[in-house]
Design an enzyme around this catalytic site. Structure first.
Site, short mmCIF file in Angstrom:
data_model
loop_
_atom_site.label_atom_id
_atom_site.label_comp_id
_atom_site.label_asym_id
_atom_site.label_seq_id
_atom_site.Cartn_x
_atom_site.Cartn_y
_atom_site.Cartn_z
N THR A 169 0.81 -1.22 0.00
CA THR A 169 0.00 0.00 0.00
C THR A 169 0.84 1.27 0.00
O THR A 169 1.93 1.30 0.60
CB THR A 169 -0.92 0.01 1.24
OG1 THR A 169 -1.43 1.33 1.44
CG2 THR A 169 -0.18 -0.40 2.51
N TYR B 40 -1.98 0.38 10.85
CA TYR B 40 -2.22 -0.31 9.58
C TYR B 40 -0.95 -0.32 8.73
O TYR B 40 -0.51 -1.36 8.24
CB TYR B 40 -3.36 0.39 8.83
CG TYR B 40 -3.49 -0.01 7.38
CD1 TYR B 40 -4.04 -1.24 7.02
CD2 TYR B 40 -3.06 0.85 6.36
CE1 TYR B 40 -4.15 -1.61 5.69
CE2 TYR B 40 -3.17 0.48 5.04
CZ TYR B 40 -3.72 -0.75 4.70
OH TYR B 40 -3.81 -1.11 3.39
N GLU C 130 0.23 3.64 1.76
CA GLU C 130 0.30 4.09 3.15
C GLU C 130 1.69 3.83 3.74
O GLU C 130 2.07 4.43 4.74
CB GLU C 130 -0.76 3.40 4.00
CG GLU C 130 -2.18 3.89 3.74
CD GLU C 130 -2.42 5.33 4.20
OE1 GLU C 130 -2.05 5.68 5.33
OE2 GLU C 130 -2.98 6.10 3.41
N LYS D 64 1.49 -3.38 7.53
CA LYS D 64 1.73 -3.63 6.10
C LYS D 64 3.23 -3.54 5.77
O LYS D 64 3.68 -4.12 4.79
CB LYS D 64 0.93 -2.63 5.26
CG LYS D 64 -0.56 -2.96 5.18
CD LYS D 64 -0.82 -4.11 4.20
CE LYS D 64 -2.29 -4.31 3.93
NZ LYS D 64 -2.55 -5.32 2.89
#
Ligand code: GDP
Length: 363
Positions: free
Chosen positions: A136, A160, A138, A164
């Site tokens: 991701t 999160y 992110e 990840k």
């Protein structure tokens, strides 16, 4: 000479990407297995139409109960299905929720990925099974350079993103340590009418469509200044598959290379409804006021009505202010380019949510 159909296993099959990827792979002749979690309410709405579609041979689409937190279950499903390709799309995927449930997020998003990779090893499938990891944008969090590409250093800003980050590196490590064909797709935000209702784009298209039909009064938002590189999920699942068809496994950024603000997405959504908005005030006092209405899509609105407000409850403890991807490697090496613009996507999402709102308004 007849060749056996290829077999794919998708975690997160009931999610946005899982449903588009399942359609894509079935179209290509794959047998598609998906893992769904047991819940007290129905959670297969995004794939129900695949069962109903007479063009699809239903024997080629199968759902299994399972969970990324359950090792023995994952081993058994992989043993039974003997997949050529595993797409790990399952996750607790909401950034704001990860601040509320950080341990669960780490278990599913980080250790869940490890469980799948270990299952491949335990079952001796290293040579057969290719692995796609839903990484991701992110990961870039507090961005270290703009635009972000495969070589940009990571700086995660949420539980999160930290989970990840582990998943990203364990995929790289298993590729290097055991010669697994495993890749990370570093996907920037991707949306569609199937996007979860609490992600910002869908919250906006659904919220404003409901307000236009008089089903809700006001949309409460967080940081309107956040900048994102939004693509269409349909374009992005095609690239997930392409990544697993190469001679060598590699990681790729998937993005459009264009960036817009949350406020801009609100403006586009309003325009799709025939409504012009004016943003007034600053910070937590910012509001959007209706200044012009045309057409028949927003019968419940009045001029001067405030339909968007800011509510600090939607601010995050640490925010990712800006994300902009450089999809140059995907374009150059795989010839991938997004086909759907963010404006076209917004239009599709509003049409979908307006239809649903109109149906509800009639009830
Ligand atoms: P993310 O990029 O994975 O966090 O995807 P989201 O769609 O959840 O959020 C995108 C951006 O929109 C983030 O910077 C959020 O802070 C911002 N945002 C502003 N208001 C809201 C809101 O009400 N809900 C959500 N989900 N995001 C919001």
């Amino acid at each position: 000479m007849s060749t056996l159909p290829r077999v794919a296993l998708i975690t997160g099959i009931t999610g946005q990407d899982g449903s588009y990827l399942a359609e894509f792979l079935l179209e290509k002749g794959y047998i598609v297995h998906g893992i769904k979690r047991r819940a007290s309410s129905f959670n297969t709405q995004r794939v129900d139409h695949i069962y109903q579609d007479p063009h699809v041979d239903n024997a080629r689409f199968k759902l299994h109960y399972g969970d990324l937190s359950d090792t023995s279950n994952l081993v058994r499903i992989i043993q039974e299905t003997q997949p050529d390709e595993i797409y790990n799309l399952g996750a607790q995927s909401h950034v704001a929720v990860s601040f509320e449930a950080p341990e669960y997020t780490a278990d599913v998003d980080a250790i869940g990925t490890l469980r799948l990779l270990e299952a491949i090893r335990i079952l001796g499938l290293e040579k057969k099974t290719r692995f796609y990891q839903a990484s991701t944008s992110e990961l870039y969090g507090l961005v270290q350079e703009t635009p972000q590409k495969e070589t940009t250093p990571f700086y995660p800003r949420s539980p999160y993103a930290v989970a990840k980050l582990y998943a990203y590196w364990i995929v790289v490590n298993y590729r290097e340590a055991y010669g697994l064909y495993a890749c990370n797709g570093i996907l920037f935000n991707h949306e569609s009418p199937r996007r979860g209702e609490t992600f910002v784009t869908r919250k906006i298209t659904r919220g404003l469509a409901n307000i236009a039909q008089g089903l809700e009064a006001c949309l409460y938002m967080g940081n309107l200044d956040a900048l994102r590189d939004w693509g269409h999920a349909k374009d992005y699942v095609r690239m997930q598959w392409m990544m697993l068809q190469q001679d060598q496994p590699e990681d790729f950024v998937i993005a459009t290379g264009h960036q817009y603000s949350v406020r801009q997405f609100i403006d586009w959504t309003a325009a799709e409804l025939g409504v012009t908005l004016q943003f007034q005030g600053e910070g937590v006092n910012e509001v959007a006021v209706v200044t012009h209405i045309q057409g028949d899509k927003a019968p419940a609105l009045k001029l001067g009505q405030v339909i968007v407000k800011v509510d600090p409850r939607y601010f995050r403890p640490t925010e990712v202010e800006t994300l902009l991807g450089d999809p140059g490697k995907a374009k150059q090496k795989l010839g991938w380019e997004p086909e759907i613009t963010v404006q076209e996507m917004c239009s599709e999402m509003v049409a979908h949510d307006l239809e649903a709102a109109r149906r509800h308004a009639l009830l």
